[in-house]
Enzyme design. Structure first.
Site, short mmCIF file in Angstrom:
data_model
loop_
_atom_site.label_atom_id
_atom_site.label_comp_id
_atom_site.label_asym_id
_atom_site.label_seq_id
_atom_site.Cartn_x
_atom_site.Cartn_y
_atom_site.Cartn_z
CG HIS A 377 4.61 32.88 -10.19
ND1 HIS A 377 4.41 32.56 -11.52
CD2 HIS A 377 4.47 34.23 -10.12
CE1 HIS A 377 4.17 33.67 -12.20
NE2 HIS A 377 4.20 34.70 -11.38
CG ASP A 381 3.92 30.94 -16.92
OD1 ASP A 381 4.84 30.88 -16.08
OD2 ASP A 381 4.01 30.51 -18.09
#
Length: 406
Positions: A377, A381
């Site tokens: 992450h 995204d």
């Protein structure tokens, strides 16, 4: 002339290895390029061949020992021949009375020169070298001699065993334990997976895909495909090609983090997670965007066979910008795969299962599969991950998109 057998040059970033299996023992004949021992590194198993024709004179390390690059591990006597069978030696002995004494005397003299495997077997079974008749060169005890001695002892008459202590039998409810050292490969896998969890912000997103169109396409063309290309048309090529299309649209999934920089790869090297007898390995298909379906299937098949045979090389395993893991072949319905660093994402495939789904207001049965994308992450995204999976879903539910690059 005595020739040293050394540990070969190890792959880059590998400093030591483990002696896995000796294929030859002291007194055995070897020919040039014949494998003597397997050396296990963190990533691959290397074969160490003989450089000359001759006989194994000495093994300097035991199985399980740690060795370094260019360490001497065995001595081969060049040009020597293996010892004659024990039966022939006995026929040539002129004095029968001396036969029973010679082997024991020779065994006593060579007790400190026993091979590592023989010493280990003697220690594990509480045996004395002097109690075993050697059939090797100059009466040397071989591994087969110890096995024969144990077999003869176990088949001795019952009368002789009556006075012995009764064998221990498992009791009801007794729980046994076995302690086995990790192989170097397994230890490396454990370390790298834990490092990935500790250093990456891993998150998994899911989707499902209707594989009816892919199954119909395979059924229609699988025989013609195999006849023309010499390989079967499987599911993996569809998933790999669909992943390439998604990677082109979302470059961050094909990128990696290097310090404070994001490295975007303009090539597509896809790792295919495969199970092997020594653990999980991930051979890499390079420049997959330039491969045809047949090329993908052939390369995956070759890597799978090499993994089973322990023949993967370092070149097969290094690199990779993205990984596909197919747990469905073992029956997995859903999982959260772990990213293979320094990559940023991994696609998890699962088993195909017929489930009721709604189509055009009707409930129908379709072959469905859950897909999982685990990603870092820090670089990818949530929106990109969801759209990435949706792209794969669209390509698989309408395979014409793959051919038309839509």
């Amino acid at each position: 002339m005595s020739v040293e057998i050394k540990v070969p040059i190890l792959p880059e970033s590998v400093s030591e290895a483990t002696v896995a299996t000796w294929h030859k023992q002291v007194g055995d004949a070897v020919s040039i390029d014949e494998n003597i021992v397997d050396i296990e590194t963190e990533k691959v198993v290397l074969e160490v061949p003989s450089t000359v024709n001759g006989v194994i004179k000495e093994l300097l390390v035991e199985e399980g020992a740690t060795v370094g690059e260019q360490d001497v591990i065995a001595i081969v006597e060049e040009g020597a021949s293996a010892a004659a069978p024990a039966e022939k030696a006995e026929e040539k002995a002129p004095e029968p009375a001396a036969k029973s004494e010679a082997p024991a005397e020779t065994n006593s003299e060579d007790a400190d020169k026993l091979s590592p495997a023989v010493r280990k077997m003697l220690a594990e079974n509480n045996l004395s070298a002097s109690a075993i008749k050697g059939t090797g060169k100059n009466g040397r005890i071989l591994k087969e001699d110890v096995l024969a001695h144990l077999e003869n002892a176990s088949s001795a008459p019952a009368a002789s065993s009556k006075s012995a202590a009764p064998a221990k039998t498992p009791q009801a409810g007794e729980r046994n334990e076995r302690r086995v050292p990790m192989t170097r490969l397994r230890a490396t896998i454990a370390r790298r997976l834990k490092e990935a969890q500790d250093t990456q912000a891993m998150l998994t997103t899911f989707n499902d895909v209707n594989l009816q169109a892919v199954i119909d396409l395979r059924s229609q063309y699988k025989e013609l495909f195999e006849k023309k290309h010499g390989t079967r048309l499987g599911f993996m090529s569809f998933f790999v090609k669909a992943a390439i299309e998604a990677l082109k649209r979302f470059p961050a999934v094909n990128a990696s983090i290097d310090g404070n920089d994001i490295v975007y790869h303009d090539y597509y090297d896809v790792g295919i997670a495969a199970s092997s007898p020594r653990g999980l390995v991930v051979p890499v298909l390079r420049d997959v965007d330039q491969m045809s379906f047949a090329d993908v299937e052939k390369n995956i098949g070759e890597y799978g066979q090499k993994a089973k045979d322990g023949k993967l090389t370092m070149e097969d395993l290094v690199g990779g910008t993205f990984t596909v893991s197919n747990g469905g072949v073992f029956g997995s319905m859903l999982s959260t795969p772990i990213v293979n660093p320094p990559q940023s994402a991994i696609l998890g495939m699962h088993r195909i299962e017929e489930r009721p789904v709604a189509e055009n207001g009707q409930v129908v049965i379709r072959p469905m599969m859950y897909l999982a994308l685990t990603y870092d992450h820090r670089i990818i995204d949530g929106k990109e991950s969801v759209l990435f999976l949706r792209t794969i879903k669209e390509c698989l539910e309408d395979p014409a998109r793959l051919l038309l690059e839509l």
